[in-house]
Motif scaffolding. Structure first.
Motif, short mmCIF file in Angstrom:
data_model
loop_
_atom_site.label_atom_id
_atom_site.label_comp_id
_atom_site.label_asym_id
_atom_site.label_seq_id
_atom_site.Cartn_x
_atom_site.Cartn_y
_atom_site.Cartn_z
N ALA A 11 -19.20 18.63 -43.49
CA ALA A 11 -19.49 17.07 -43.44
C ALA A 11 -19.94 16.68 -44.62
N ALA A 12 -20.79 17.46 -45.63
CA ALA A 12 -21.26 17.26 -46.68
C ALA A 12 -20.24 16.60 -47.78
N THR A 13 -18.89 17.27 -47.61
CA THR A 13 -17.90 16.64 -48.57
C THR A 13 -17.57 15.29 -48.52
N ILE A 94 -31.24 15.87 -32.75
CA ILE A 94 -31.29 14.18 -32.85
C ILE A 94 -30.46 13.83 -33.93
N GLN A 95 -29.65 12.53 -33.94
CA GLN A 95 -28.83 12.26 -34.97
C GLN A 95 -29.46 11.45 -36.20
N MET A 96 -30.83 10.94 -35.78
CA MET A 96 -31.33 10.20 -36.98
C MET A 96 -32.67 10.48 -36.88
N MET A 97 -33.36 9.94 -38.24
CA MET A 97 -35.06 10.11 -38.45
C MET A 97 -35.31 8.91 -39.19
N TYR A 98 -36.56 8.51 -39.08
CA TYR A 98 -37.23 7.30 -39.95
C TYR A 98 -38.54 8.24 -40.33
N LEU A 250 -34.34 6.42 -43.90
CA LEU A 250 -33.53 6.35 -42.67
C LEU A 250 -32.24 7.53 -42.93
N THR A 251 -32.29 8.69 -42.17
CA THR A 251 -31.50 9.81 -42.69
C THR A 251 -30.99 10.20 -41.11
N ILE A 252 -29.53 10.42 -41.56
CA ILE A 252 -28.44 10.73 -40.50
C ILE A 252 -27.89 12.04 -40.78
N ASN A 253 -27.74 12.94 -39.41
CA ASN A 253 -26.97 14.12 -39.62
C ASN A 253 -25.63 13.88 -40.12
N LEU A 254 -24.93 14.44 -41.04
CA LEU A 254 -24.02 14.24 -41.77
C LEU A 254 -22.54 14.26 -40.69
N TRP A 257 -22.69 11.29 -38.63
CA TRP A 257 -22.28 10.19 -39.52
C TRP A 257 -20.79 10.34 -39.53
N ALA A 258 -20.22 11.36 -39.94
CA ALA A 258 -18.59 11.56 -39.92
C ALA A 258 -18.10 11.29 -38.90
N SER A 259 -18.59 11.15 -37.72
CA SER A 259 -17.92 11.13 -36.31
C SER A 259 -17.76 9.58 -36.11
N LEU A 260 -18.52 8.78 -36.95
CA LEU A 260 -18.37 7.34 -36.65
C LEU A 260 -17.28 6.60 -37.27
N PRO A 261 -16.66 5.58 -36.69
CA PRO A 261 -15.44 4.78 -37.34
C PRO A 261 -16.28 3.78 -37.99
N ARG A 262 -15.24 3.40 -39.12
CA ARG A 262 -15.93 2.94 -40.55
C ARG A 262 -16.83 1.69 -40.38
N GLU A 263 -16.41 0.92 -39.24
CA GLU A 263 -17.24 -0.28 -39.13
C GLU A 263 -18.60 0.03 -38.58
N LEU A 264 -19.01 1.02 -37.93
CA LEU A 264 -20.03 1.21 -37.45
C LEU A 264 -20.86 1.71 -38.68
#
Length: 368
Positions: A11-13, A94-98, A250-254, A257-264
């Motif tokens: 995912a880092a790539t 979890i997917q995100m943190m603030y 605001l930080t997301i698991n990569l 993040w990579a699983s989302l479509p571009r618009e999201l």
């Protein structure tokens, strides 16, 4: 290499530039797939601004995505402990943190330079470094190796130096002073003779009133008023040398993040940017309002720290900041970038922002 490490490395790539969202041709659009995410934050569930502004953010994302992205928000300790968020997002619990990245300084020394630096840049200057000076690129490079992707998402702005039971007339008054203050600011004060103690919020005011501590740093008028510091200590000192700017993340698991479509991805990118602007604006608005309340309702004496105190703290800050940077290759790269931008933007602001403030004072346009 285990499966989780492999996923993080792969995912880092995906992180190729600061503001570019990752595009995956052929992935379903948000009209076809729904995502149910969890966001943990490091603050009390009812914390004004820091926690309160997350609810409208996730509501906007739900509306804009037509229900494709649903995010449930959890305060500190409700799902994950405040200081366990980094691991929880990295590991996909979890997917995100603030949160604030200086909480992870023990794990990633470079992280504190993306959050708050004693005698560092203001919020305006820090945002310039993030968006146009390479700061966010470096931050993302460091986090990508942990399987994370961060955004600056709400600066608290300039703080006050702290609340003191007694006046500070010289550096001698700092020696032996028992003060509640966290982070690099605490290390710097210790280096000039203060005694640093860390206390949870509910214990701060009683400790000041009882004389268990002599001083406390918290934030700025809005939060300090709500905590009741103006009732526990007579002297409020400025400037906030230890935190002239505090950038929350605001930080997301990569992998998520990579699983989302571009618009999201684009929606999340813009949501973080909007939060970054809105939080700083609200802190400035609330701080001036609650400063006025303090002035009208209490006998608080506002003071500036003496010149010899500031000089000693600055010299100590330069030593401490550099020692942190020198101990870690990532921290050194981030801090070198930070310093280079800081020096350049200060030169400009000396001719613009600072000159304007001096002009206002010279024509009598001082605060009421």
């Amino acid at each position: 290499m285990n499966r989780r490490s492999f996923l993080r490395k792969t995912a880092a790539t995906a992180v190729t530039s600061t503001l570019a969202a990752v595009s995956y041709p052929g992935k379903p659009t948000h009209a076809q797939v729904r995502f149910r995410w969890r966001l943990g934050h490091s603050f009390a569930p009812s914390a004004p601004i820091l926690a309160a502004n997350l609810a409208p953010l996730v509501a906007r994302l739900r509306t804009l995505s037509k229900g494709a992205l649903e995010i449930q928000v959890y305060g500190a300790g409700e799902l994950v402990p405040a200081f366990g968020l980094f691991d929880a997002v990295r590991d996909g619990t979890i997917q995100m943190m603030y949160s604030a990245s200086y909480y992870w300084a023990g794990r990633l020394p470079a992280a504190q330079f993306t959050c708050s630096v004693p005698f560092g840049m203001t919020a305006q200057q820090t945002n310039a470094w993030f968006y146009f000076g390479g700061g966010l690129d470096l931050w993302r490079e460091v986090y990508a190796r942990q399987g994370l992707i961060p955004w600056p998402a709400g600066n608290t702005g300039m703080e006050v130096a702290g609340w003191f039971r007694r006046e500070v007339r010289s550096l001698e008054d700092i020696k032996g002073l028992k003060i509640c203050i966290a982070g690099l600011g605490g290390r710097i004060l210790e280096s000039v003779g203060a005694k640093v103690l860390l206390l949870p919020a509910p214990e701060v005011v009683p400790a000041l009133q009882a004389g268990t501590i002599d001083a406390c740093e918290w934030m700025a008028p809005y939060y300090d008023y709500e905590l009741g510091l103006h009732r526990a200590a007579r002297y409020c000192y400025t400037p906030g040398w230890h935190q002239p700017s505090t950038a929350n993340e605001l930080t997301i698991n990569l992998t998520a993040w990579a699983s989302l479509p571009r618009e999201l991805q684009l929606m999340l990118d813009q949501a973080a940017f909007q939060l970054n602007v809105a939080n700083l604006a609200e802190f400035d608005a609330r701080n001036q309002e609650f400063l006025r309340r303090m002035q009208q309702q209490s006998a608080v004496a506002f003071r500036e720290l003496p010149a010899d105190v500031l000089k000693a703290l600055y010299a100590a800050a330069e030593r401490v900041n550099q020692s942190v940077a020198d101990a870690d290759p990532d921290a050194r790269r981030v801090y070198e970038s930070y310093k280079a931008f800081r020096d350049g933007v200060r030169a400009w602001h000396a001719l613009s922002e600072a000159a304007y403030q001096r002009a206002l004072a010279s024509v009598g346009a001082s605060p009421a």
